[in-house]
Enzyme design. Sequence first.
Site, PDB file in Angstrom:
ATOM      1  N   HIS A 146      74.712  24.088 -31.987  1.00 13.00           N
ATOM      2  CA  HIS A 146      73.795  25.239 -31.900  1.00 13.00           C
ATOM      3  C   HIS A 146      73.329  25.739 -33.266  1.00 13.00           C
ATOM      4  CE1 HIS A 146      77.675  27.233 -32.570  1.00 13.00           C
ATOM      5  NE2 HIS A 146      77.010  28.292 -32.973  1.00 13.00           N
ATOM      6  N   LYS A 173      69.225  28.524 -26.849  1.00 16.50           N
ATOM      7  CA  LYS A 173      69.027  29.768 -27.588  1.00 16.50           C
ATOM      8  C   LYS A 173      68.846  29.536 -29.087  1.00 16.50           C
ATOM      9  CE  LYS A 173      72.811  32.016 -26.702  1.00 16.50           C
ATOM     10  NZ  LYS A 173      73.601  30.802 -26.362  1.00 16.50           N
ATOM     11  N   TYR A 203      79.478  31.626 -24.658  1.00 14.20           N
ATOM     12  CA  TYR A 203      80.879  31.331 -24.959  1.00 14.20           C
ATOM     13  C   TYR A 203      81.770  31.618 -23.756  1.00 14.20           C
ATOM     14  CZ  TYR A 203      85.482  31.638 -27.159  1.00 14.20           C
ATOM     15  OH  TYR A 203      86.815  31.474 -27.478  1.00 14.20           O
ATOM     16  N   GLU A 259      94.603  17.207 -23.468  1.00 11.26           N
ATOM     17  CA  GLU A 259      95.649  18.184 -23.182  1.00 11.26           C
ATOM     18  C   GLU A 259      95.635  18.504 -21.690  1.00 11.26           C
ATOM     19  OE1 GLU A 259      96.907  22.799 -24.264  1.00 11.26           O
ATOM     20  OE2 GLU A 259      95.127  21.900 -25.185  1.00 11.26           O
ATOM     21  N   ARG A 270      92.050  33.453 -15.191  1.00 16.53           N
ATOM     22  CA  ARG A 270      90.775  32.842 -15.554  1.00 16.53           C
ATOM     23  C   ARG A 270      90.110  32.150 -14.372  1.00 16.53           C
ATOM     24  NH1 ARG A 270      91.713  30.086 -21.541  1.00 16.53           N
ATOM     25  NH2 ARG A 270      92.298  32.012 -22.622  1.00 16.53           N
ATOM     26  N   GLU A 335      88.602  24.796 -20.226  1.00 16.61           N
ATOM     27  CA  GLU A 335      90.013  24.800 -20.574  1.00 16.61           C
ATOM     28  C   GLU A 335      90.919  24.619 -19.362  1.00 16.61           C
ATOM     29  OE1 GLU A 335      91.037  28.078 -23.074  1.00 16.61           O
ATOM     30  OE2 GLU A 335      89.599  27.510 -24.635  1.00 16.61           O
ATOM     31  N   LYS A 356     106.591  15.396 -16.068  1.00 14.85           N
ATOM     32  CA  LYS A 356     106.838  14.377 -17.087  1.00 14.85           C
ATOM     33  C   LYS A 356     105.534  13.832 -17.675  1.00 14.85           C
ATOM     34  CE  LYS A 356     111.404  12.629 -15.724  1.00 14.85           C
ATOM     35  NZ  LYS A 356     112.049  12.763 -17.037  1.00 14.85           N
ATOM     36  N   TYR A 373      98.633  31.235 -34.119  1.00 15.25           N
ATOM     37  CA  TYR A 373      99.859  31.753 -33.513  1.00 15.25           C
ATOM     38  C   TYR A 373     100.976  30.706 -33.436  1.00 15.25           C
ATOM     39  CZ  TYR A 373      97.656  29.679 -29.339  1.00 15.25           C
ATOM     40  OH  TYR A 373      97.036  28.817 -28.459  1.00 15.25           O
TER      41      TYR A 373
END
Length: 443
Positions: A146, A173, A203, A259, A270, A335, A356, A373
Site C-alpha cells: 500500500h 486507497k 487493518y 503457524e 475474534r 490470523e 502434536k 512481548y
Amino acid sequence: MNTRMVTSMYFKKHRKLWICLWTLGIFMLVTIAVKKYAFMDCDLEDQYQKVYTLNKNCRQSLYASLEILPLNQINCSKIMRGDVEALEEALLDRLLITNKRASITEEDYFNMTVDCKKYKKMRKFLTFSQSKEEEDFPIAYSMVIHEKIEMFERLLRVIYTPQNLYCVHVDEKSPEIFKKAVRAITSCYDNVFVASKLEKVVYASWSRVQADLNCMEDLLKSKVQWRYLLNTCGSDFPLKTNAEIVRTLRSLNGKNSMETEKTPAYKKRRWQYHFEVDTSVIQTKTKKNPPPANVTMFSGNAYIVISRDFVKSLFQNPHVKELIEWEKDTYSPDEHLWATLNRMQGIPGSVPLHAKYDMSDLNAVARLVKWQYDAGNINMGAPYSHCRGTYQRGVCVFGIGDLPWLLQQHHLFANKFDPKVDNNAIQCLEEYLRHKALYGKEL
C-alpha cells in the site's frame, strides 16, 4: 641495385625476426577472436534462460555486473558474522545525516521504466534462471502492498526470477501516483502483474484476506504451473535465495507450512462475535453462530506457505467456501482462517487436529517475527533477544544488529524491515542474497 633486390636481401637478413612478428600477430588475432567469442553473449538476451550452461568467463563477467553493493562503506560480510567493530561502524553510519540518501520516488520509476531493458539492467534484476532445478519448480507470490514504492521494488528485485509468477495487490486507497508507479514497474515483466481486482484494505478486516484471494484466483488462471504460493507484504524481506526456497519447498513434499496452534482464550472473541467494518473493525454485541460443519478453530497468522492444490481447494471445496463465508465478519480473519484450514481433514497439505501437530511461528518456515512481548533474555527462557532496531505495534522493525541472528534461522522471510529505520540492514541483506544467488556461497 633495384628495389626488389634490396627488399629481398633485407628480408633474408631479418628472416627470423619477421617470422617471429608474423607468429606473434597470428597469436594475438586468435586470442582476440577467442576472447570475443567467449564474452560476446555475456550481455545475454536470447540465452538468459540458460545462463548456467555458459562458459565460466562469461558467467564471471555477467555476475560481476549484477552484484548489489552497499552505497556506503559498511562491511556487510563482517556484519553478517557478528563482527562488533563492523556493527558499530554501521550503527554510526545510520546516525550520520550526511550518509542518509533520498528514497527513489514514484516519478523516478516513471522515468526509469520508459525503457524497460535499460531499467532492468540499471536496477540489476536477475532476468535469468540460475539452475535447471529452479526452472522446474516455479513459485507463485501474492504481494499485498500500500505504500513505499522503493521498498516494494527492492523486495521484488531480490525475489524475482523469470520462471516464477508475481501478483501484486495494491490497496485501492493508495494514492494514484503510487498505483501508477507500481503498474509502471510491473509492465516491464511478463510474469509480474497487478491483481485484476483491488480491495480497500482495512487493518484486521476481511479485506486483507480478500486481497490475497484475489491474487490467488488470478495466479491459478496463469499457464505457469507453479508448485507453491507464498504471500508477502511491503515490509517483508527474504532470508533465503530462490534456490534455497525451492529446496525448502521440495522438502515439504506437498505439505503446507504455517503457524497453527490451539486458540488462546483471549483470541476466541475474534470469531465468536460479529464485527462491522468502517475505517476500522468494530465489535458488536451480536454473537455469531459456531463455525460451520463443527470445524475446530485454530490460531495462526497472515503469512503462509501453501501448495497449489491447497489454493485450488479455496475455490472448489464446498466446505472451505462455507468456512470462508462464515469468516467474513470476524476480527483479523487472516490470523485464524489459514491456521484452521490447515487442520481440516481432506484439505491438501493439511495436518491432523491432534495437538502434536501444532506448529508455532518459530517452527514454521513462512515468516520470522520478533514480538516485543516474547523478547528477552534467552538464558532466562525467552525465545529470542530484544530487537536491535525499533518496535512498531509490538513487532520488531529489524536493525543491522539483528542480521547475524536472522541468518541463522530456517525461515524463508522475515518481517518487518523499513529503510527509514535501518536502510543498512536491507542493503546488507541485498548484498548477501545476491552474492549467494550468483556464487552459491555466503558473503
